[in-house]
Design a protein around this motif. Structure first.
Motif, short mmCIF file in Angstrom:
data_model
loop_
_atom_site.label_atom_id
_atom_site.label_comp_id
_atom_site.label_asym_id
_atom_site.label_seq_id
_atom_site.Cartn_x
_atom_site.Cartn_y
_atom_site.Cartn_z
N GLU A 1 42.36 45.21 29.50
CA GLU A 1 43.35 46.21 29.10
C GLU A 1 43.88 46.93 30.34
OE1 GLU A 1 43.76 49.68 25.70
OE2 GLU A 1 41.80 48.86 26.21
N GLY A 2 45.19 47.09 30.41
CA GLY A 2 45.79 47.75 31.56
C GLY A 2 46.36 46.78 32.57
N LYS A 3 45.96 45.51 32.48
CA LYS A 3 46.50 44.48 33.38
C LYS A 3 47.83 43.96 32.82
CE LYS A 3 42.69 44.51 35.90
NZ LYS A 3 42.67 45.00 37.29
N GLY B 1 40.58 48.11 42.42
CA GLY B 1 40.27 48.21 41.00
C GLY B 1 38.96 47.57 40.63
N THR B 2 38.35 46.82 41.55
CA THR B 2 37.06 46.18 41.29
C THR B 2 35.94 47.21 41.46
OG1 THR B 2 37.92 44.09 42.15
CG2 THR B 2 35.54 44.27 41.90
N LYS B 3 35.08 47.34 40.46
CA LYS B 3 33.98 48.31 40.51
C LYS B 3 32.75 47.67 41.15
CE LYS B 3 35.62 50.87 36.48
NZ LYS B 3 35.31 51.35 35.12
N LEU B 4 32.32 48.24 42.28
CA LEU B 4 31.24 47.63 43.06
C LEU B 4 29.94 48.43 43.03
CD1 LEU B 4 33.17 46.65 46.33
CD2 LEU B 4 32.58 45.16 44.42
N ASP B 5 29.95 49.63 42.46
CA ASP B 5 28.81 50.55 42.62
C ASP B 5 27.48 49.92 42.20
OD1 ASP B 5 30.64 52.34 43.49
OD2 ASP B 5 30.75 53.50 41.63
N GLU B 6 27.43 49.34 40.99
CA GLU B 6 26.17 48.78 40.49
C GLU B 6 25.73 47.58 41.31
OE1 GLU B 6 24.19 47.03 36.34
OE2 GLU B 6 26.24 47.84 36.34
N LEU B 7 26.69 46.75 41.73
CA LEU B 7 26.36 45.58 42.54
C LEU B 7 25.75 46.00 43.88
CD1 LEU B 7 26.71 42.44 43.00
CD2 LEU B 7 28.84 43.03 44.16
N LEU C 1 30.88 38.11 51.18
CA LEU C 1 30.85 37.99 49.73
C LEU C 1 32.28 38.20 49.24
CD1 LEU C 1 29.53 37.78 46.95
CD2 LEU C 1 29.05 40.23 47.06
N LEU C 2 32.90 37.14 48.71
CA LEU C 2 34.28 37.21 48.23
C LEU C 2 34.25 37.43 46.72
CD1 LEU C 2 35.74 34.11 50.14
CD2 LEU C 2 35.49 36.46 50.96
N ILE C 3 34.82 38.54 46.27
CA ILE C 3 34.89 38.83 44.84
C ILE C 3 36.32 38.56 44.39
CG2 ILE C 3 34.55 40.57 43.05
CD1 ILE C 3 32.53 41.90 44.86
N LEU C 4 36.50 37.45 43.68
CA LEU C 4 37.84 36.97 43.33
C LEU C 4 38.20 37.32 41.90
CD1 LEU C 4 37.57 33.32 44.74
CD2 LEU C 4 38.28 35.39 45.97
N PRO C 5 39.50 37.46 41.61
CA PRO C 5 39.93 37.56 40.21
C PRO C 5 39.63 36.23 39.51
CG PRO C 5 41.72 38.11 41.74
CD PRO C 5 40.63 37.53 42.55
#
Length: 428
Positions: free
Chosen positions: A111-113, A313-319, A367-371
């Motif tokens: 949602e929002g995208k 927009g990617t949430k990284l805190d928990e990771l 570490l690549l975080i991709l869509p």
């Protein structure tokens, strides 16, 4: 040759002689094609070309919003002692969730995208998955593409839309006319036409990614059969095969399938004890399923300077928090730095990889975080990182970061990163 008045009709039948000794591959192909026909007549459907056959209309076991279907993995093989029919009993997990319900929940997550991004991510998520039709004679299909067109717009002939066809033939009423359509692989190899399905009347298969380890373990316990039950199930299939027309054809060709199973003598090799760091070892009997997150690794030699490259927009805190806590427990010295991409372009990703390597940070792995819709660029990015930048990479998608079991996944990703740097996790 037939004579009809002044006309003559000639029937020509092409026959190919297969010599088993000179061409075993061709004979195997012939035998396995025959097996497909036999299993089809017994109401078993093959998924793709895997040799796995399931009776979708047979008995099924229900648990935790899932159906477990029983079936067989069967194919002919050529061994030293001759040709054998190799059979094993298997299970297939099918969800009670329809593909349309999956699509709706997927859209809520995005949602929002913008619309194009949602559609591309949905395609990446569904293409290659196995779905099962939930009407008529239930069958499995592999999703080939997702088409964003309405069923009413697909005309099978002048006066018959796809929506009307479903109602006329199966008495299935489509309730959501705006849903996309699934293009699936045809069941027959020679069928080159377009095969389309409504997501509303198809079920998802496989265990949902949201299931935690406890629920997965419960499903595994129900799926794994003990040897006695397996023997009984396989013998029941052999008893069904014996009187079939396909077996009779093989007998006419001088071949026969022995319904009695061949017994092979073997021995169980003991599992080696796994040694961790700090004089710790894995408990005996737990080697196949132990968690390495609270004990040090066996040998740590190479530092880990991890550059995390991600999109806005990617949430990284928990990771990142999981990485910090777990690296301490593993006894690893680890530094991390995040690099946010300004644009969604491959060039920007490549530029950030170079910056991570050459800057003051001195990164030695990325570490690549991709869509999700970038999964097709996976190999291209890995190749570029090694050949042009000279840096190791680990790849995740942003969908993974939204899973409930992220902590478990993050630990496994960290272990892969540590191992890629040349450190030893454990030894026998």
């Amino acid at each position: 040759m037939e004579f009809q008045a002044d006309h003559r009709r000639v029937h020509v039948k092409q026959v190919k002689i297969i010599e088993a000794a000179s061409n075993p591959k061709l004979l195997l192909s012939f035998l396995n094609n025959g097996l497909q026909n036999i299993m089809r007549r017994l109401d078993y459907t093959e998924i793709g070309r895997t040799g796995r056959y399931f009776n979708c209309n047979g008995e099924r076991q229900q648990m935790d919003n899932l159906y477990l279907y029983s079936g067989f993995k069967a194919n002919f093989v050529h061994l030293e002692a001759g040709y054998f029919l190799r059979v094993d009993s298997v299970k297939k997990v099918v969800r009670t969730e329809t593909v349309l319900e999956y699509i709706d929940s997927f859209y809520r997550m995005y949602e929002g995208k913008d619309r194009d991004e949602k559609r591309m991510a949905l395609k990446e998520s569904l293409i290659g998955t196995i779905v099962m039709t939930n009407y008529g004679k239930m069958q499995y299909y592999k999703v080939k593409n997702v088409l964003f067109i309405k069923g009413e717009e697909v005309m099978l002939d002048e006066n018959l839309s796809m929506t009307k066809y479903y109602y006329d033939k199966y008495k299935v009423e489509i309730h959501k006319p705006t849903q996309p359509l699934l293009e699936v692989e045809p069941k027959r190899r020679y069928n080159q036409g377009l095969v389309l399905l409504f997501p509303e009347v198809c079920l998802m298969t496989g265990i949902p990614s949201s299931f935690d380890e406890l629920r997965r373990k419960k499903i595994s316990e129900c799926s794994i059969r003990n040897p006695e039950d397996k023997v009984s199930e396989i013998q029941s299939l052999m008893d069904k095969l014996k009187p079939t027309e396909g077996i009779n054809v093989l007998q006419q060709l001088g071949m026969d399938v022995n319904p009695n199973m061949s017994k092979l003598i073997g021995r169980v090799i003991s599992v080696p004890r796994l040694q961790l760091g700090g004089n710790n070892s894995v408990e005996s009997g737990k080697e196949a399923g132990f968690n390495l997150h609270s004990k040090p690794i066996y040998q740590y030699k190479h530092k880990v300077c991890l550059a995390v490259i991600y999109f806005h927009g990617t949430k990284l805190d928990e990771l990142l928090e999981t990485f910090r806590n777990t690296s301490k427990a593993l006894g690893i010295e680890m530094r991390m730095k995040t690099f946010q991409l300004a644009t969604r372009s491959l060039k920007d990703m490549e530029r950030q990889m170079k910056e991570a390597l050459s800057g003051n940070f001195g990164g030695n792995i990325c570490l690549l975080i991709l869509p999700a819709n970038w999964k097709s660029d996976y190999k291209k990015l890995k190749k570029y990182a090694i050949e042009q930048v000279g840096i190791l990479t680990q790849v995740m998608t942003d969908l993974t970061l939204r899973r409930r079991s992220l902590m478990s996944i993050a630990t496994k990703v960290l272990l892969q990163i540590v191992a890629k740097r040349g450190n030893t996790l454990w030894v026998p």
